[in-house]
Scaffold this motif. Structure first.
Motif, short mmCIF file in Angstrom:
data_model
loop_
_atom_site.label_atom_id
_atom_site.label_comp_id
_atom_site.label_asym_id
_atom_site.label_seq_id
_atom_site.Cartn_x
_atom_site.Cartn_y
_atom_site.Cartn_z
N ILE A 394 43.95 82.07 36.83
CA ILE A 394 43.77 80.63 37.08
C ILE A 394 43.44 79.89 35.79
O ILE A 394 42.59 80.32 35.00
N ARG A 395 44.15 78.77 35.59
CA ARG A 395 43.80 77.90 34.46
C ARG A 395 43.66 76.49 35.02
O ARG A 395 44.64 75.87 35.43
N TYR A 396 42.45 75.96 35.05
CA TYR A 396 42.24 74.59 35.50
C TYR A 396 42.75 73.64 34.42
O TYR A 396 42.70 73.95 33.23
N ASP A 397 43.19 72.47 34.87
CA ASP A 397 43.76 71.50 33.93
C ASP A 397 42.63 70.64 33.34
O ASP A 397 42.18 69.67 33.94
N PHE A 398 42.16 71.01 32.17
CA PHE A 398 41.11 70.25 31.48
C PHE A 398 41.70 69.37 30.38
O PHE A 398 41.01 68.91 29.49
N GLY A 399 43.03 69.20 30.41
CA GLY A 399 43.69 68.41 29.37
C GLY A 399 44.31 69.34 28.33
O GLY A 399 44.25 70.57 28.45
N ALA A 400 44.90 68.70 27.29
CA ALA A 400 45.59 69.50 26.27
C ALA A 400 44.59 70.34 25.49
O ALA A 400 43.44 69.93 25.30
N GLY A 401 45.03 71.51 25.05
CA GLY A 401 44.14 72.37 24.26
C GLY A 401 44.68 73.77 24.23
O GLY A 401 45.74 74.06 24.81
N PRO A 402 43.97 74.67 23.54
CA PRO A 402 44.42 76.06 23.45
C PRO A 402 44.53 76.69 24.84
O PRO A 402 43.91 76.21 25.80
N ASP A 403 45.29 77.78 24.92
CA ASP A 403 45.54 78.41 26.22
C ASP A 403 44.25 78.81 26.94
O ASP A 403 44.18 78.78 28.17
N LEU A 404 43.23 79.16 26.19
CA LEU A 404 41.98 79.61 26.81
C LEU A 404 41.24 78.49 27.54
O LEU A 404 40.46 78.73 28.47
N LEU A 405 41.51 77.24 27.15
CA LEU A 405 40.81 76.11 27.75
C LEU A 405 41.14 76.03 29.25
O LEU A 405 42.30 75.98 29.63
N GLY A 406 40.11 76.01 30.09
CA GLY A 406 40.33 75.94 31.54
C GLY A 406 40.40 77.30 32.20
O GLY A 406 40.34 77.41 33.42
N ARG A 407 40.55 78.36 31.38
CA ARG A 407 40.59 79.70 31.96
C ARG A 407 39.19 80.30 32.03
O ARG A 407 38.26 79.79 31.41
N ARG A 408 39.07 81.42 32.71
CA ARG A 408 37.80 82.15 32.72
C ARG A 408 37.68 82.91 31.41
O ARG A 408 38.70 83.31 30.84
N LEU A 409 36.45 83.11 30.95
CA LEU A 409 36.25 83.99 29.79
C LEU A 409 35.85 85.35 30.35
O LEU A 409 34.89 85.45 31.11
#
Ligand SMILES: Cc1cc2nc3c(=O)[nH]c(=O)nc-3n(C[C@H](O)[C@H](O)[C@H](O)COP(=O)(O)OP(=O)(O)OC[C@H]3O[C@@H](n4cnc5c(N)ncnc54)[C@H](O)[C@@H]3O)c2cc1C
Length: 492
Positions: A394-409
């Protein structure tokens, strides 16, 4: 964290309903998880459950990787693991028997099979330990909301008052119906009977017949489920949308129709029936009333995702609703619950639709199944499908950014132990590898960890309380903007 005591409940009179911050309708897995998440932030929570006793049908459900990660984030996994059976990851999608792909990036890369009543009990106990109140035998029957809160009416006429109400009351949700929120989708096309019982013929005889039937019929099994007991799944005679459980006679009839024998089944432990209806609530929020879990989405159990999806809804909603109640939530924060979780449910509904087709006995569908089985030999295909089912993609849409943005760590070793061990209190976390950042005036909501050795390929990462990456970078001003976006105004 020490659970805060309930102190603010005003005395109830006939005229003044008791007041809570949040009332949750339904103490299934979603309701119990949400109650616990809210209690991490001292929110006064009442859970109303219509059943007087916990459920008894000992259906085994599978907890997938992301749910196991959430349990680890709240320090619950060690409590849950002894009650379940760990099975290898893989072979989930449409039950196509492929082993787990290479490259699964999780410390918790397995499936935990656990009886649903056990996981429900453990989550309820956890919520109560944190200070949630659970009242059984209380069915929500009415609701009315105004600018300040919600008045909830129980089936016996008692009224309760809260600032928010969350309907976690399952697929036939009363709260959803009272709100008038539409639940469009497809009605059930098939129903299946499922239960546990004893059999009257030898194991070898069962194995031969079951293997022959399963060559063409995917919705069928009869397999050992404990000493002397077999788990049985067989298609029902038609679609009835029944509320009452089926009878042993229904099972015998259908076993004879599908396998040519009823295997002498007798002494049922429990019997149930489920359909493959697929529906999604049009909205997850109407002002002060929200929906989560099966109340917001239903789909066939293939792939074992429903409980996982509900628990993950609760995890997404809990800290946001708590922030609203504590008074620091930015205006739009609560709306991100629907914006983030409804698309996830849409995806799950779609993948269960696809899996259902792949279980069809039609020759065309069987041919597609054979083709997909071949394709899953490619690790990337196998991984893609597994990430869908286990919710780690799952990757939530937090806007433009690196692939990790919005994903779980993923969990990882850090100086103080492991990353998820630092998330037990349900707060945000800034992981600062460059040791140049600060959480400043947000330190009452966000923890700080300086660790140049952490195995993450970026200088700084801000995690939300649900473990999703809310910011990546090294610039303090940019970080402050993002702290405001997710955690409101600084305290000082
Ligand atoms: C055969 C089968 C196998 C499954 N296997 C899996 C699996 O392997 N993995 C998985 O993730 N999921 C699985 N599921 C799905 C899973 O069981 C559900 O998705 C899950 O139970 C949903 O949890 P919930 O808390 O949202 O709703 P529920 O579990 O339905 O809980 C709702 C609660 O609300 C209560 N309630 C209802 N109305 C009211 C009211 N008016 N007032 C107060 N309380 C009320 C109910 O009594 C109930 O306790 C399976 C389902 C089936 C049928």
């Amino acid at each position: 964290m020490q659970p805060a005591q309930f102190t603010a409940e005003p005395p109830s009179t006939d005229r003044t309903p008791r007041t809570y911050d949040v009332i949750i309708a339904g103490c299934g897995p979603t309701g119990a998880m949400l109650a616990a998440e809210l209690r991490l932030h001292d929110v006064r929570v009442l859970v109303l459950e219509k059943e007087t006793e916990p459920a008894s049908a000992v259906r085994i459900v599978g907890l997938h990787i992301r749910s196991l990660e959430l349990m680890a984030m709240r320090g619950l996994l060690d409590r849950i693991l002894p009650h379940g059976r760990q099975r290898p990851a893989g072979a989930y999608f449409a039950a196509i028997p492929k082993p787990a792909p290479q490259g699964l990036d999780s410390r918790y890369a397995y499936l935990l099979g656990i009886p649903q009543p056990v996981i429900e009990r453990l989550l309820e106990e956890h919520a109560i330990e944190l200070g949630a109140r659970v009242r059984r035998g209380c069915a929500v029957a009415g609701l009315e909301q105004d600018d300040e809160g919600v008045t909830v009416t129980l089936a016996d006429g008692e009224q309760l008052r809260s600032r928010y109400l969350v309907g976690c009351d399952g697929g036939r949700s009363t709260v959803r119906k009272l709100l008038g929120v539409g639940f469009p989708g497809e009605p059930a096309r098939t129903e299946s009977l499922m239960g546990e019982m004893e059999v009257g013929v030898p194991q070898e005889e069962i194995a031969v017949t079951v293997a022959a039937v399963r060559e063409t019929q995917q919705r069928f099994w009869l397999r050992p489920a404990g000493i002397g007991v077999y788990s049985v799944l067989v298609p029902a005679a038609g679609v009835s949308d029944r509320v009452e459980p089926p009878t042993l006679e229904d099972f015998k009839h259908q076993l004879r129709a599908i396998a040519g024998t009823d295997f002498g089944v007798h002494s049922p432990r429990w019997l149930s029936c489920f359909g493959d209806a697929t529906r999604l609530a049009e909205r997850y929020r109407v002002d002060r009333v929200l929906l989560a879990g099966d109340a917001a989405h239903i789909h066939p159990p293939i792939g074992g995702q429903g409980l996982n999806l509900g628990v993950q809804d609760a995890f997404n909603l809990g800290w946001k609703l708590a922030a609203r109640i504590r008074g620091w939530a930015p205006d739009a924060l609560l709306d991100t619950y629907q914006a983030e979780r409804r698309p996830v449910a849409e995806e799950v509904l779609d993948n269960t639709r696809a899996q259902t087709e792949l279980l069809s006995t039609e020759p065309g569908a069987q041919a597609v199944r054979r083709l997909l089985t071949e394709l899953m030999d490619f690790d990337e295909v196998n991984l893609h499908l597994l990430e869908k089912i286990t919710a780690i993609g799952i990757r939530y849409d937090f806007g433009a950014g690196p692939d990790l943005l919005g994903r779980r760590l993923p969990d990882m070793d850090v100086k103080q132990g492991h990353l998820y061990g630092l998330l037990h209190r349900g707060r945000g976390l800034l992981l600062d590898r460059a040791e140049r950042l600060t959480v400043g005036g947000w330190s009452d909501r966000v923890d700080y960890l300086a660790d140049p050795t952490a195995a993450v390929d970026v200088p700084g990462v801000l995690l939300r309380p649900d473990g999703h990456v809310a910011w990546i970078g090294q610039d303090q001003r940019d970080l402050d903007d993002h702290l405001s976006r997710w955690f409101g105004k600084p305290a000082h």
